[in-house]
Write a protein that holds these residues in place. Structure first.
Motif, PDB file in Angstrom:
ATOM      1  N   THR A   1      -8.323  -4.383 -29.479  1.00 33.79           N
ATOM      2  CA  THR A   1      -7.605  -3.245 -28.921  1.00 33.79           C
ATOM      3  C   THR A   1      -8.486  -2.017 -29.041  1.00 33.79           C
ATOM      4  O   THR A   1      -9.414  -1.973 -29.853  1.00 33.79           O
ATOM      5  CB  THR A   1      -6.281  -2.971 -29.669  1.00 33.79           C
ATOM      6  OG1 THR A   1      -6.576  -2.676 -31.032  1.00 33.79           O
ATOM      7  CG2 THR A   1      -5.345  -4.154 -29.596  1.00 33.79           C
ATOM      8  N   ARG A   2      -8.216  -1.031 -28.232  1.00 36.87           N
ATOM      9  CA  ARG A   2      -9.011   0.196 -28.252  1.00 36.87           C
ATOM     10  C   ARG A   2      -8.771   0.995 -29.532  1.00 36.87           C
ATOM     11  O   ARG A   2      -9.683   1.552 -30.115  1.00 36.87           O
ATOM     12  CB  ARG A   2      -8.667   1.045 -27.037  1.00 36.87           C
ATOM     13  CG  ARG A   2      -9.524   2.303 -26.950  1.00 36.87           C
ATOM     14  CD  ARG A   2      -9.258   3.049 -25.690  1.00 36.87           C
ATOM     15  NE  ARG A   2      -9.752   2.228 -24.571  1.00 36.87           N
ATOM     16  CZ  ARG A   2      -9.521   2.499 -23.314  1.00 36.87           C
ATOM     17  NH1 ARG A   2      -8.784   3.531 -22.978  1.00 36.87           N
ATOM     18  NH2 ARG A   2      -9.995   1.726 -22.374  1.00 36.87           N
ATOM     19  N   HIS A   3      -7.510   1.066 -29.951  1.00 39.91           N
ATOM     20  CA  HIS A   3      -7.146   1.846 -31.139  1.00 39.91           C
ATOM     21  C   HIS A   3      -6.358   0.984 -32.121  1.00 39.91           C
ATOM     22  O   HIS A   3      -5.551   0.149 -31.719  1.00 39.91           O
ATOM     23  CB  HIS A   3      -6.299   3.057 -30.761  1.00 39.91           C
ATOM     24  CG  HIS A   3      -6.973   3.986 -29.812  1.00 39.91           C
ATOM     25  ND1 HIS A   3      -7.978   4.827 -30.204  1.00 39.91           N
ATOM     26  CD2 HIS A   3      -6.818   4.175 -28.487  1.00 39.91           C
ATOM     27  CE1 HIS A   3      -8.393   5.523 -29.161  1.00 39.91           C
ATOM     28  NE2 HIS A   3      -7.707   5.127 -28.097  1.00 39.91           N
ATOM     29  N   ARG A   4      -6.571   1.230 -33.402  1.00 48.02           N
ATOM     30  CA  ARG A   4      -5.804   0.538 -34.439  1.00 48.02           C
ATOM     31  C   ARG A   4      -4.360   1.048 -34.391  1.00 48.02           C
ATOM     32  O   ARG A   4      -4.131   2.254 -34.290  1.00 48.02           O
ATOM     33  CB  ARG A   4      -6.429   0.842 -35.789  1.00 48.02           C
ATOM     34  CG  ARG A   4      -5.770   0.159 -36.948  1.00 48.02           C
ATOM     35  CD  ARG A   4      -6.399   0.639 -38.259  1.00 48.02           C
ATOM     36  NE  ARG A   4      -5.788   0.001 -39.373  1.00 48.02           N
ATOM     37  CZ  ARG A   4      -6.335  -0.994 -40.061  1.00 48.02           C
ATOM     38  NH1 ARG A   4      -7.535  -1.414 -39.753  1.00 48.02           N
ATOM     39  NH2 ARG A   4      -5.699  -1.532 -41.061  1.00 48.02           N
ATOM     40  N   PRO A   5      -3.366   0.170 -34.463  1.00 43.53           N
ATOM     41  CA  PRO A   5      -1.969   0.620 -34.443  1.00 43.53           C
ATOM     42  C   PRO A   5      -1.674   1.557 -35.610  1.00 43.53           C
ATOM     43  O   PRO A   5      -2.182   1.373 -36.721  1.00 43.53           O
ATOM     44  CB  PRO A   5      -1.175  -0.672 -34.579  1.00 43.53           C
ATOM     45  CG  PRO A   5      -2.095  -1.740 -34.112  1.00 43.53           C
ATOM     46  CD  PRO A   5      -3.465  -1.284 -34.495  1.00 43.53           C
ATOM     47  N   THR A   6      -0.854   2.543 -35.361  1.00 45.20           N
ATOM     48  CA  THR A   6      -0.498   3.528 -36.384  1.00 45.20           C
ATOM     49  C   THR A   6       0.184   2.868 -37.579  1.00 45.20           C
ATOM     50  O   THR A   6      -0.090   3.214 -38.718  1.00 45.20           O
ATOM     51  CB  THR A   6       0.449   4.585 -35.782  1.00 45.20           C
ATOM     52  OG1 THR A   6      -0.176   5.151 -34.632  1.00 45.20           O
ATOM     53  CG2 THR A   6       0.736   5.679 -36.794  1.00 45.20           C
ATOM     54  N   ARG A   7       1.036   1.901 -37.333  1.00 47.40           N
ATOM     55  CA  ARG A   7       1.782   1.236 -38.406  1.00 47.40           C
ATOM     56  C   ARG A   7       1.216  -0.162 -38.660  1.00 47.40           C
ATOM     57  O   ARG A   7       1.945  -1.127 -38.829  1.00 47.40           O
ATOM     58  CB  ARG A   7       3.257   1.176 -38.020  1.00 47.40           C
ATOM     59  CG  ARG A   7       3.850   2.580 -37.873  1.00 47.40           C
ATOM     60  CD  ARG A   7       5.229   2.561 -37.261  1.00 47.40           C
ATOM     61  NE  ARG A   7       6.199   1.964 -38.161  1.00 47.40           N
ATOM     62  CZ  ARG A   7       7.477   1.818 -37.851  1.00 47.40           C
ATOM     63  NH1 ARG A   7       7.933   2.217 -36.682  1.00 47.40           N
ATOM     64  NH2 ARG A   7       8.308   1.259 -38.712  1.00 47.40           N
ATOM     65  N   ALA A   8      -0.104  -0.261 -38.716  1.00 47.03           N
ATOM     66  CA  ALA A   8      -0.796  -1.547 -38.849  1.00 47.03           C
ATOM     67  C   ALA A   8      -0.324  -2.341 -40.064  1.00 47.03           C
ATOM     68  O   ALA A   8      -0.140  -3.560 -39.980  1.00 47.03           O
ATOM     69  CB  ALA A   8      -2.301  -1.331 -38.905  1.00 47.03           C
ATOM     70  N   ASP A   9      -0.119  -1.690 -41.186  1.00 42.64           N
ATOM     71  CA  ASP A   9       0.301  -2.407 -42.397  1.00 42.64           C
ATOM     72  C   ASP A   9       1.653  -3.085 -42.213  1.00 42.64           C
ATOM     73  O   ASP A   9       1.895  -4.168 -42.750  1.00 42.64           O
ATOM     74  CB  ASP A   9       0.360  -1.454 -43.587  1.00 42.64           C
ATOM     75  CG  ASP A   9      -1.008  -0.950 -44.001  1.00 42.64           C
ATOM     76  OD1 ASP A   9      -2.008  -1.613 -43.665  1.00 42.64           O
ATOM     77  OD2 ASP A   9      -1.089   0.113 -44.638  1.00 42.64           O
TER      78      ASP A   9
END
Length: 73
Positions: free
Chosen positions: A36-44
């Motif tokens: 993905t282009r950006h890591r998800p904000t709520r990745a954890d």
């Protein structure tokens, strides 16, 4: 706490078999990376959840989210 799930459009795939082949080609040591282009904000909160693949406006496949990593590219 419940895991979160995300969706991703299977761009370039015309059917489920094509998506399965793409994932199989990327599979290494039992896991298949998805970029993905950006890591998800709520990745954890997404770890342990699922990534649902969309094709022709329908959810067609599910892939477990094992974790996130970053790349220098």
């Amino acid at each position: 706490m419940a895991s979160l799930h995300i969706t991703k459009v299977a761009v370039g795939c015309t059917n489920l078999e094509m998506l399965a082949e793409r994932i199989a080609e990327r599979a290494a040591q039992g896991w298949a990376p998805v970029y993905t282009r950006h890591r998800p904000t709520r990745a954890d909160e997404l770890i342990g959840g699922s990534l649902f693949w969309i094709l022709h406006h329908r959810l067609i496949a599910r892939q477990a989210i094992l974790g996130f990593d970053t790349s220098e590219e």
